[in-house]
Design an enzyme around this catalytic site. Structure first.
Site, short mmCIF file in Angstrom:
data_model
loop_
_atom_site.label_atom_id
_atom_site.label_comp_id
_atom_site.label_asym_id
_atom_site.label_seq_id
_atom_site.Cartn_x
_atom_site.Cartn_y
_atom_site.Cartn_z
N GLU A 1 27.05 -9.40 -48.38
CA GLU A 1 27.02 -9.49 -46.90
C GLU A 1 27.88 -8.42 -46.23
O GLU A 1 27.60 -8.03 -45.09
CB GLU A 1 27.45 -10.89 -46.43
CG GLU A 1 28.92 -11.27 -46.60
CD GLU A 1 29.27 -11.86 -47.97
OE1 GLU A 1 28.53 -11.59 -48.94
OE2 GLU A 1 30.28 -12.58 -48.06
N CYS B 1 29.37 -15.34 -54.66
CA CYS B 1 30.73 -15.57 -55.16
C CYS B 1 30.90 -17.03 -55.61
O CYS B 1 30.31 -17.41 -56.61
CB CYS B 1 31.76 -15.14 -54.12
SG CYS B 1 33.31 -14.63 -54.89
N HIS C 1 30.04 -9.78 -52.95
CA HIS C 1 29.70 -10.16 -51.57
C HIS C 1 28.79 -9.13 -50.92
O HIS C 1 29.27 -8.22 -50.23
CB HIS C 1 30.99 -10.27 -50.74
CG HIS C 1 31.83 -11.45 -51.07
ND1 HIS C 1 31.70 -12.67 -50.44
CD2 HIS C 1 32.81 -11.60 -51.98
CE1 HIS C 1 32.57 -13.52 -50.95
NE2 HIS C 1 33.27 -12.90 -51.89
N VAL D 1 25.91 -10.93 -23.16
CA VAL D 1 24.56 -10.51 -23.54
C VAL D 1 23.71 -11.75 -23.82
O VAL D 1 24.21 -12.78 -24.26
CB VAL D 1 24.57 -9.58 -24.78
CG1 VAL D 1 25.00 -8.19 -24.38
CG2 VAL D 1 25.45 -10.14 -25.88
#
Ligand code: GLN
Length: 542
Positions: free
Chosen positions: A516, A388, A514, A247
């Protein structure tokens, strides 16, 4: 009354020719498409290595360790699964050879095999089949199992034998084999080559697996002749050979490319399942937004210690991208090696960046560089997000340079330090085993009403995933508050500090968890969204 049999279908995804073909992204894309067709999908990865889980492996070896809600430390492919499908993974989503063997050996020690000789076949393969069967159930229409490694690897043999048996037991209508291969372009000859794929399918055939579907990674489009050749020599129906071309912009294009070829439709037809409509409009516009020219450029520095390996901070980079898309900005990431920053100084390494992020980590290498980066962010009013270890470093930095606690440190790096602002959590003190013993998985956190974080989340009760042993030392709470660092988030019982902020700063948020792991391309995590917005000077209330 006879038990009604549920009919979970199983899709097994193997890889051939070379590793790093993006099997995880393919598996995640297929899962997304099937989910969007209205089916209930579950997905797992079986990894042939001997570690019980990737939790004890260096990020250099294995990339990021992805943490699930229920606290499994897993392969980073599970991050793709969750980001693409928004279906939560669990302890059942990642099994390794090590985990399977340790269960079998424990059972052997307990005498549960009643005197039998314990063998790879059937005992290990039975255990592998049991792992696959954990996805089977009345609430699952389609279970996807990705097999790590490459066909032909010695260690993946029991896995391939297990899926061969599994499919034999459930029958062709309930089990499909998808093989992902590479069709390389040989520049000197100006040709795409199908031979490696043929050979890889040959290896599988020798084990008794004939792929039903072939997905071919390629850098140039396959032509009619290639599809024909692959179908003929690999024994696969012509319409079941697909290409997965590199891609141009983002991995989130992959499901759209596969949908264009109707891969999901053919899978459903083979399973004799109703082909419902597929709506990918929101996904398509997300990809468009990713590609389209942007209002603004925003550069974020990520200061870490595993910078040379992109996979080590996979979810961080993805979450930043999501934040970029949510704000419609062109996001660039400046990857800063914390040790370089120690040598060259914060000013040189960070000059011109719009925001600074310090991610998680273990061990003391690079910690002083991270502390210097945070000092730079604080003093120069550059938006900062600490995660963290990044939060722990922010606490160390603030203690040293604002609270005047010169030797402040974490006991992880200096057990003899006087100002132990970060120390081992109470329930970690007696633990000796390294594997699977951290504070892991989702925990609730209560944010203070007036915090920056509460504004982002639009609420004060949140739940986020953790993976750490050390924590903020509560003895220092009042000193920090006095000097201007707000304890903005704690565990509901107020025992653990989960998030700190500096109110007298444009945007300074550091969390012990975290975020994310919970960011998705269609719904950026609020902290990442607002961190990027603040970095671009676009936050409404600034
Ligand atoms: N090393 C720190 C701890 O164990 C931070 C861990 C992390 O960043 N994931 O608490």
């Amino acid at each position: 009354m006879p038990r009604r049999e549920h009919r979970t279908k199983h899709l097994f995804i193997t890889g051939g020719v070379v590793s790093s073909l993006g099997k995880g992204i393919t598996a995640a894309s297929v899962a997304l498409l099937l989910k969007r067709r209205g089916y209930r999908v579950k997905i797992q990865k079986l990894d042939p290595y001997l570690n019980v889980d990737p939790g004890t492996m260096s990020p250099y070896q294995h990339g990021e360790v992805y943490v699930t809600e229920d606290g499994a430390e897993t392969d980073l492919d599970l991050g793709h699964y969750e980001r693409f499908t928004d279906i939560d993974c669990s302890q059942q989503s990642n099994y390794t050879t090590g985990r399977i063997y340790s269960d079998v050996l424990a059972r052997e020690r307990r005498g549960e095999y009643l005197g039998k000789t314990v063998q790879v076949i059937p005992h290990i393969t039975d255990e592998l089949k049991a792992a696959i069967r954990t996805l089977d159930g009345p609430d699952v229409d389609i279970a996807i199992t990705e097999i790590g490694g490459t066909a032909g690897d010695i260690e993946s043999l029991p896995f391939l034998e297990a899926i061969r048996q599994y499919r034999q037991e459930i029958g062709r209508e309930r089990g499909l084999f998808v093989h992902l291969t590479l069709v390389p372009y040989i520049r000197a000859a100006g040709e795409l080559k199908t031979k490696p794929s043929q050979q890889s399918v040959g290896i599988l055939r020798g084990i008794g697996i004939i792929p039903d579907i072939l997905v071919c990674r390629c850098e140039r489009h396959l032509q009619q002749e290639h599809f024909d050749k692959l179908a003929l020599f690999c024994n696969v129906d012509r319409e079941l050979v697909f290409e997965e071309i590199d891609v141009a912009n983002t991995i989130y294009e992959v499901p759209l490319d596969l949908a264009k070829q109707d891969l999901d439709k053919y899978i459903l037809e083979r399973f004799r399942m109703h082909v419902r409509d597929l709506d990918m409009d929101d996904w398509r516009s997300m990809v468009k937004r990713h590609i389209a020219p942007k209002k603004k450029k925003v550069e974020i520095a990520v200061v870490g210690k595993y910078i040379s390996l992109r996979d080590a901070y996979k979810s961080i980079y993805e979450a930043l991208e999501h934040g970029g898309m949510a704000n419609d900005v062109e996001l660039t990431i400046r990857q800063v090696e914390a040790e370089d920053l120690e040598k060259e100084g914060a000013k040189r390494c960070l000059k011109g960046v719009d925001g600074i992020l310090v991610p998680g980590g273990f061990g003391d290498r690079g910690v002083e560089g991270k502390v210097a980066a945070i000092r730079y962010a604080r003093e120069n009013k550059v938006p900062f997000l600490g995660i963290c270890l990044g939060m722990q470093c922010a606490v160390i930095e603030f203690a040293r340079h604002v609270c005047g606690l010169e030797d402040a440190n974490s006991t992880e790096f200096n057990p003899d330090t006087k100002a132990q602002v970060i120390h081992l959590m109470e329930d970690q003190r007696t633990i000796e085993d390294k594997g699977g013993t951290m504070r892991l998985g989702a925990y609730p956190c209560r944010l203070s009403d007036d915090s920056t974080a509460a504004k982002s989340y639009e609420g004060t009760q949140v739940s986020e995933r953790h993976r750490h042993r050390y924590e903020f030392n509560n003895d220092f709470r009042s000193v920090f508050a006095e000097k201007g660092m707000r304890i903005a988030g704690t565990s509901p019982d107020d025992r653990l500090v989960e998030l700190v902020e500096i109110p007298d700063h444009p945007w300074f948020v550091a969390c012990q968890f975290h975020p994310e792991f919970k960011s998705r391309p269609l719904t950026a995590h609020p902290l990442f969204r607002d961190f990027v917005a603040a970095s671009g000077g676009m936050l409404a209330n600034e």
